[in-house]
Design an enzyme around this catalytic site. Structure first.
Site, PDB file in Angstrom:
ATOM      1  N   GLY A  13      -5.446  -4.520   7.851  1.00 30.47           N
ATOM      2  CA  GLY A  13      -4.741  -4.728   6.651  1.00 30.47           C
ATOM      3  C   GLY A  13      -3.320  -3.933   6.783  1.00 30.47           C
ATOM      4  O   GLY A  13      -3.129  -3.287   7.740  1.00 30.47           O
ATOM      5  N   ASP A  61     -17.937  -9.161   7.369  1.00 22.36           N
ATOM      6  CA  ASP A  61     -17.711  -9.015   6.084  1.00 22.36           C
ATOM      7  C   ASP A  61     -18.978  -7.884   5.553  1.00 22.36           C
ATOM      8  O   ASP A  61     -19.847  -7.775   5.508  1.00 22.36           O
ATOM      9  CB  ASP A  61     -18.176 -10.158   5.391  1.00 22.36           C
ATOM     10  CG  ASP A  61     -18.231 -10.243   3.916  1.00 22.36           C
ATOM     11  OD1 ASP A  61     -18.434 -11.331   3.162  1.00 22.36           O
ATOM     12  OD2 ASP A  61     -18.114  -9.242   3.333  1.00 22.36           O
ATOM     13  N   PHE A  84     -11.141   1.392   4.472  1.00 15.68           N
ATOM     14  CA  PHE A  84     -10.088   0.590   3.799  1.00 15.68           C
ATOM     15  C   PHE A  84     -10.563  -0.807   3.043  1.00 15.68           C
ATOM     16  O   PHE A  84      -9.953  -1.096   1.734  1.00 15.68           O
ATOM     17  CB  PHE A  84      -8.843   0.214   4.610  1.00 15.68           C
ATOM     18  CG  PHE A  84      -8.063   1.371   5.185  1.00 15.68           C
ATOM     19  CD1 PHE A  84      -8.305   1.940   6.422  1.00 15.68           C
ATOM     20  CD2 PHE A  84      -7.341   2.126   4.315  1.00 15.68           C
ATOM     21  CE1 PHE A  84      -7.695   2.806   7.056  1.00 15.68           C
ATOM     22  CE2 PHE A  84      -6.327   3.109   4.778  1.00 15.68           C
ATOM     23  CZ  PHE A  84      -6.622   3.578   6.165  1.00 15.68           C
ATOM     24  N   SER A 128      -7.033   5.615  -5.255  1.00 20.67           N
ATOM     25  CA  SER A 128      -5.910   5.172  -5.746  1.00 20.67           C
ATOM     26  C   SER A 128      -5.403   6.075  -6.930  1.00 20.67           C
ATOM     27  O   SER A 128      -6.415   6.659  -7.746  1.00 20.67           O
ATOM     28  CB  SER A 128      -5.976   3.648  -5.989  1.00 20.67           C
ATOM     29  OG  SER A 128      -4.643   3.411  -7.003  1.00 20.67           O
ATOM     30  N   THR A 130      -4.540   4.875  -9.351  1.00 19.27           N
ATOM     31  CA  THR A 130      -4.758   4.171 -10.557  1.00 19.27           C
ATOM     32  C   THR A 130      -6.118   4.947 -11.566  1.00 19.27           C
ATOM     33  O   THR A 130      -6.025   4.536 -12.630  1.00 19.27           O
ATOM     34  CB  THR A 130      -5.405   2.829  -9.885  1.00 19.27           C
ATOM     35  OG1 THR A 130      -4.420   2.055  -9.035  1.00 19.27           O
ATOM     36  CG2 THR A 130      -5.732   2.033 -11.206  1.00 19.27           C
ATOM     37  N   TYR A 153      -9.802  -3.578 -10.722  1.00 17.99           N
ATOM     38  CA  TYR A 153      -9.453  -2.964  -9.433  1.00 17.99           C
ATOM     39  C   TYR A 153      -9.709  -1.500  -9.408  1.00 17.99           C
ATOM     40  O   TYR A 153     -10.120  -0.828  -8.713  1.00 17.99           O
ATOM     41  CB  TYR A 153      -8.176  -3.477  -9.048  1.00 17.99           C
ATOM     42  CG  TYR A 153      -7.585  -2.669  -7.820  1.00 17.99           C
ATOM     43  CD1 TYR A 153      -6.683  -1.499  -8.270  1.00 17.99           C
ATOM     44  CD2 TYR A 153      -7.959  -2.750  -6.638  1.00 17.99           C
ATOM     45  CE1 TYR A 153      -5.996  -0.862  -7.382  1.00 17.99           C
ATOM     46  CE2 TYR A 153      -7.174  -1.791  -5.672  1.00 17.99           C
ATOM     47  CZ  TYR A 153      -6.438  -0.827  -6.002  1.00 17.99           C
ATOM     48  OH  TYR A 153      -6.101  -0.075  -5.229  1.00 17.99           O
ATOM     49  N   LYS A 157     -12.228   1.762  -7.900  1.00 20.81           N
ATOM     50  CA  LYS A 157     -11.731   3.046  -7.211  1.00 20.81           C
ATOM     51  C   LYS A 157     -12.440   4.173  -7.861  1.00 20.81           C
ATOM     52  O   LYS A 157     -12.888   4.997  -7.184  1.00 20.81           O
ATOM     53  CB  LYS A 157     -10.045   3.139  -7.189  1.00 20.81           C
ATOM     54  CG  LYS A 157      -9.286   1.933  -6.446  1.00 20.81           C
ATOM     55  CD  LYS A 157      -9.847   2.150  -4.873  1.00 20.81           C
ATOM     56  CE  LYS A 157      -9.004   1.116  -4.168  1.00 20.81           C
ATOM     57  NZ  LYS A 157      -9.686   1.126  -2.664  1.00 20.81           N
ATOM     58  N   TYR A 180      -3.962   7.345  -3.114  1.00 19.33           N
ATOM     59  CA  TYR A 180      -2.508   7.109  -2.844  1.00 19.33           C
ATOM     60  C   TYR A 180      -1.725   6.838  -4.060  1.00 19.33           C
ATOM     61  O   TYR A 180      -2.488   6.172  -5.136  1.00 19.33           O
ATOM     62  CB  TYR A 180      -2.574   5.556  -2.220  1.00 19.33           C
ATOM     63  CG  TYR A 180      -3.484   5.301  -0.924  1.00 19.33           C
ATOM     64  CD1 TYR A 180      -3.946   3.887  -0.596  1.00 19.33           C
ATOM     65  CD2 TYR A 180      -4.023   6.316  -0.258  1.00 19.33           C
ATOM     66  CE1 TYR A 180      -4.638   3.916   0.423  1.00 19.33           C
ATOM     67  CE2 TYR A 180      -4.946   6.195   0.990  1.00 19.33           C
ATOM     68  CZ  TYR A 180      -5.183   4.916   1.329  1.00 19.33           C
ATOM     69  OH  TYR A 180      -6.230   4.541   2.033  1.00 19.33           O
ATOM     70  N   ASN A 201       2.183  -9.414  -5.830  1.00 17.18           N
ATOM     71  CA  ASN A 201       1.888  -8.730  -6.792  1.00 17.18           C
ATOM     72  C   ASN A 201       3.187  -7.411  -6.787  1.00 17.18           C
ATOM     73  O   ASN A 201       3.633  -7.148  -8.020  1.00 17.18           O
ATOM     74  CB  ASN A 201       0.884  -8.329  -7.206  1.00 17.18           C
ATOM     75  CG  ASN A 201      -0.456  -9.399  -7.369  1.00 17.18           C
ATOM     76  OD1 ASN A 201      -0.375 -10.210  -8.018  1.00 17.18           O
ATOM     77  ND2 ASN A 201      -1.295  -9.567  -6.240  1.00 17.18           N
ATOM     78  N   LEU A 203       5.903  -4.605  -5.961  1.00 19.74           N
ATOM     79  CA  LEU A 203       7.445  -4.891  -6.225  1.00 19.74           C
ATOM     80  C   LEU A 203       8.106  -5.036  -4.937  1.00 19.74           C
ATOM     81  O   LEU A 203       8.822  -6.108  -4.836  1.00 19.74           O
ATOM     82  CB  LEU A 203       7.877  -3.261  -6.872  1.00 19.74           C
ATOM     83  CG  LEU A 203       9.411  -3.373  -7.022  1.00 19.74           C
ATOM     84  CD1 LEU A 203       9.780  -4.424  -7.955  1.00 19.74           C
ATOM     85  CD2 LEU A 203       9.714  -1.864  -7.563  1.00 19.74           C
TER      86      LEU A 203
HETATM   87  C1  WQD Z   1       5.337  -1.186  -9.352  1.00 20.99           C
HETATM   88  C2  WQD Z   1       6.227  -1.180 -10.332  1.00 20.99           C
HETATM   89  C3  WQD Z   1       5.758  -2.835 -12.148  1.00 20.99           C
HETATM   90  C4  WQD Z   1       6.468  -6.413  -9.406  1.00 20.99           C
HETATM   91  C5  WQD Z   1      -0.613  -1.224  -8.023  1.00 20.99           C
HETATM   92  C6  WQD Z   1      -1.830  -0.654  -7.963  1.00 20.99           C
HETATM   93  C7  WQD Z   1      -1.940   0.405  -6.972  1.00 20.99           C
HETATM   94  C8  WQD Z   1      -1.538   0.121  -5.654  1.00 20.99           C
HETATM   95  C9  WQD Z   1      -0.071  -0.329  -5.507  1.00 20.99           C
HETATM   96  C10 WQD Z   1      -3.047  -1.328  -3.969  1.00 20.99           C
HETATM   97  C11 WQD Z   1       5.876  -1.561 -11.996  1.00 20.99           C
HETATM   98  C12 WQD Z   1       7.145  -3.310 -11.380  1.00 20.99           C
HETATM   99  C13 WQD Z   1       6.440  -5.076 -10.023  1.00 20.99           C
HETATM  100  C14 WQD Z   1       7.745  -7.174 -10.214  1.00 20.99           C
HETATM  101  C15 WQD Z   1       8.278  -5.435 -11.450  1.00 20.99           C
HETATM  102  N1  WQD Z   1      -2.597  -0.804  -5.238  1.00 20.99           N
HETATM  103  N2  WQD Z   1       7.305  -4.468 -10.751  1.00 20.99           N
HETATM  104  N3  WQD Z   1       8.359  -6.748 -10.901  1.00 20.99           N
HETATM  105  O1  WQD Z   1       1.202  -1.706 -10.398  1.00 20.99           O
HETATM  106  O2  WQD Z   1       2.382   0.529  -9.693  1.00 20.99           O
HETATM  107  O3  WQD Z   1       0.374  -0.272  -8.397  1.00 20.99           O
HETATM  108  O4  WQD Z   1      -0.008  -1.676  -6.526  1.00 20.99           O
HETATM  109  O5  WQD Z   1      -2.674  -0.565  -3.034  1.00 20.99           O
HETATM  110  O6  WQD Z   1      -3.218   0.954  -7.129  1.00 20.99           O
HETATM  111  O7  WQD Z   1      -2.069  -0.264  -9.340  1.00 20.99           O
HETATM  112  O8  WQD Z   1       2.489  -1.618  -8.164  1.00 20.99           O
HETATM  113  O9  WQD Z   1       4.303  -2.709  -6.907  1.00 20.99           O
HETATM  114  O10 WQD Z   1       2.955  -4.050  -8.608  1.00 20.99           O
HETATM  115  O11 WQD Z   1       4.418  -2.390  -9.602  1.00 20.99           O
HETATM  116  O12 WQD Z   1       9.188  -4.819 -12.209  1.00 20.99           O
HETATM  117  O13 WQD Z   1       8.002  -8.330  -9.663  1.00 20.99           O
HETATM  118  O14 WQD Z   1       7.066  -2.521 -10.241  1.00 20.99           O
HETATM  119  O15 WQD Z   1       6.137  -3.112 -13.392  1.00 20.99           O
HETATM  120  O16 WQD Z   1       6.524  -0.907 -12.652  1.00 20.99           O
HETATM  121  P1  WQD Z   1       1.534  -0.636  -9.281  1.00 20.99           P
HETATM  122  P2  WQD Z   1       3.651  -2.425  -8.447  1.00 20.99           P
END
Ligand code: WQD
Length: 346
Positions: A13, A61, A84, A128, A130, A153, A157, A180, A201, A203
């Site tokens: 990963g 698995d 992980f 996380s 989170t 999710y 954690k 993290y 998902n 950013l």
């Molecule tokens: C970051 C910011 C979005 C996409 C999650 C999990 C965390 C970890 C990382 C796994 C936020 C904004 C995002 C987009 C945007 N998971 N955004 N447009 O949600 O902070 O954390 O991912 O390792 O445990 O909770 O990360 O990258 O999704 O979002 O504006 O198309 O970017 O709103 O403010 P997040 P993210």
């Protein structure tokens, strides 16, 4: 002298593969288990090209109890384990909570049972930020309250840490949970990095896929938050800094220098950046103009979170070294390399 052997579950990963490289560089031998549900076997080639070492690989698995038991019957001489393997898509977990509880927690229990039986003592767990939910005060320390997660999710954690703490109390393992913040970027070689399957998902993959033309535009999920530019703030950390923290945590347990049998550390940079600051930094580093629009807020988003990393700095002697420009620059270099490495993906 024979090398110490480390088991890395989910080792093909994003964070796992970078940690395997860091383990090889630190002189360990590595065995990877992964069910390849969210990664590609070709990642092993990248690991070998970077480190010159080839990990042993088992397609496993961890929710399959019989398969896990027979794996450990023939592979049990590990000096430590880094765990992980888990599903990690926040949005998907809301739609499919049982898939997440079954997989993320079932895997943990099967792993711990076998570590107990085979007397494998040291476990580093991928947790996380989170678990903090929307923090009452910033920066968050390891003693900041763990809150009800915004997604299944995040709940896996929190529950994963609880299962681990109880396993430590029952003398099944020693453990360190690394919480993290937002892992981003890629190895400077651009031979390994994040490969989101389907629509990303997070950013940064959205940004780099838009920059390379795989996606039309970026939607900023809200600019009406109580922050300087209205967009959410996160503590982005380079995946190579994060990988190094795992090796240090492992060494701490193997060398018996843990101060408690169960420890938790925040692994972030201690600096928060807004979504719009990240986009501006990417444009500066890449020289490209990003096509983005302001959209609706995303359900479950935390407004602002960044870490107090003093405990990890003091106790682990670890500190993040890479800055945001390097993080987004390495992610961009990786995105441009994906078509060469994974022609079927583009
Ligand atoms: C970051 C910011 C979005 C996409 C999650 C999990 C965390 C970890 C990382 C796994 C936020 C904004 C995002 C987009 C945007 N998971 N955004 N447009 O949600 O902070 O954390 O991912 O390792 O445990 O909770 O990360 O990258 O999704 O979002 O504006 O198309 O970017 O709103 O403010 P997040 P993210």
């Amino acid at each position: 002298m024979t090398k110490q052997k480390i088991l890395v579950t989910g080792g093909t990963g994003f964070i796992g593969s970078h940690t395997v490289v860091a383990l090889f560089e630190a002189g360990y031998d590595v065995t990877i288990t992964d069910n390849l549900s969210n990664s590609f076997i070709e990642v092993l080639d990248g690991i070998e090209k970077i480190s010159g070492c080839k990990p042993e690989f088992y397609n496993l698995d961890l929710t399959n109890k019989d398969a896990v038991n027979s794996f450990f019957d023939t592979n049990s001489n590990f000096d430590g384990v880094i765990h992980f393997a888990a599903y990690k898509a926040v949005g998907e977990s809301v739609d499919l909570p049982l898939k997440y509880y079954g997989n993320n927690l079932g895997s943990m229990v099967n792993l711990l049972e076998n570590m107990g039986q085979k007397k494998i003592k040291n476990l580093v767990f991928s947790s996380s930020c989170t678990v903090y939910g929307e923090p009452d005060s910033l920066p968050v320390t390891e003693n900041s309250p763990v809150k009800k997660a915004e997604s299944p999710y995040g709940t896996t954690k929190i529950m994963g840490e609880t299962i681990l703490e109880d396993a430590v109390k029952a003398n099944i393992v020693n453990a360190i949970s690394l919480r993290y913040f937002n892992p981003i970027g890629a190895h400077p070689s651009a031979l390994i990095g994040e490969i989101p399957i389907g629509v990303p998902n997070n950013l940064i993959p959205v940004v780099t896929q838009t920059a390379i033309g795989k996606r039309k535009k970026i939607t900023v999920y809200g600019d009406d938050y109580p922050t300087p530019d209205g967009s959410c703030i996160r503590d982005y950390i380079h995946v190579t800094d994060l990988a190094k923290a795992h090796v240090i945590a492992l060494k701490r347990m193997i060398s018996g220098t843990q101060k408690k049998d169960y420890e938790v550390f925040n692994i972030g940079t201690g600096t928060g950046y807004s979504v719009i600051e990240v986009l501006n930094t990417f444009e500066k580093v890449s020289g490209l103009k990003l096509n983005y629009e302001i959209g609706e807020r995303r359900k479950g988003d935390v407004i602002k979170i960044f870490a107090d990393t003093s405990f990890a700095n003091q106790e682990l002697g670890w500190k993040a070294e890479e800055n945001l420009e390097t993080m987004v620059g390495s992610a961009w270099a990786w995105e441009q390399n994906i078509p060469k490495l994974f022609p079927g993906l583009s």
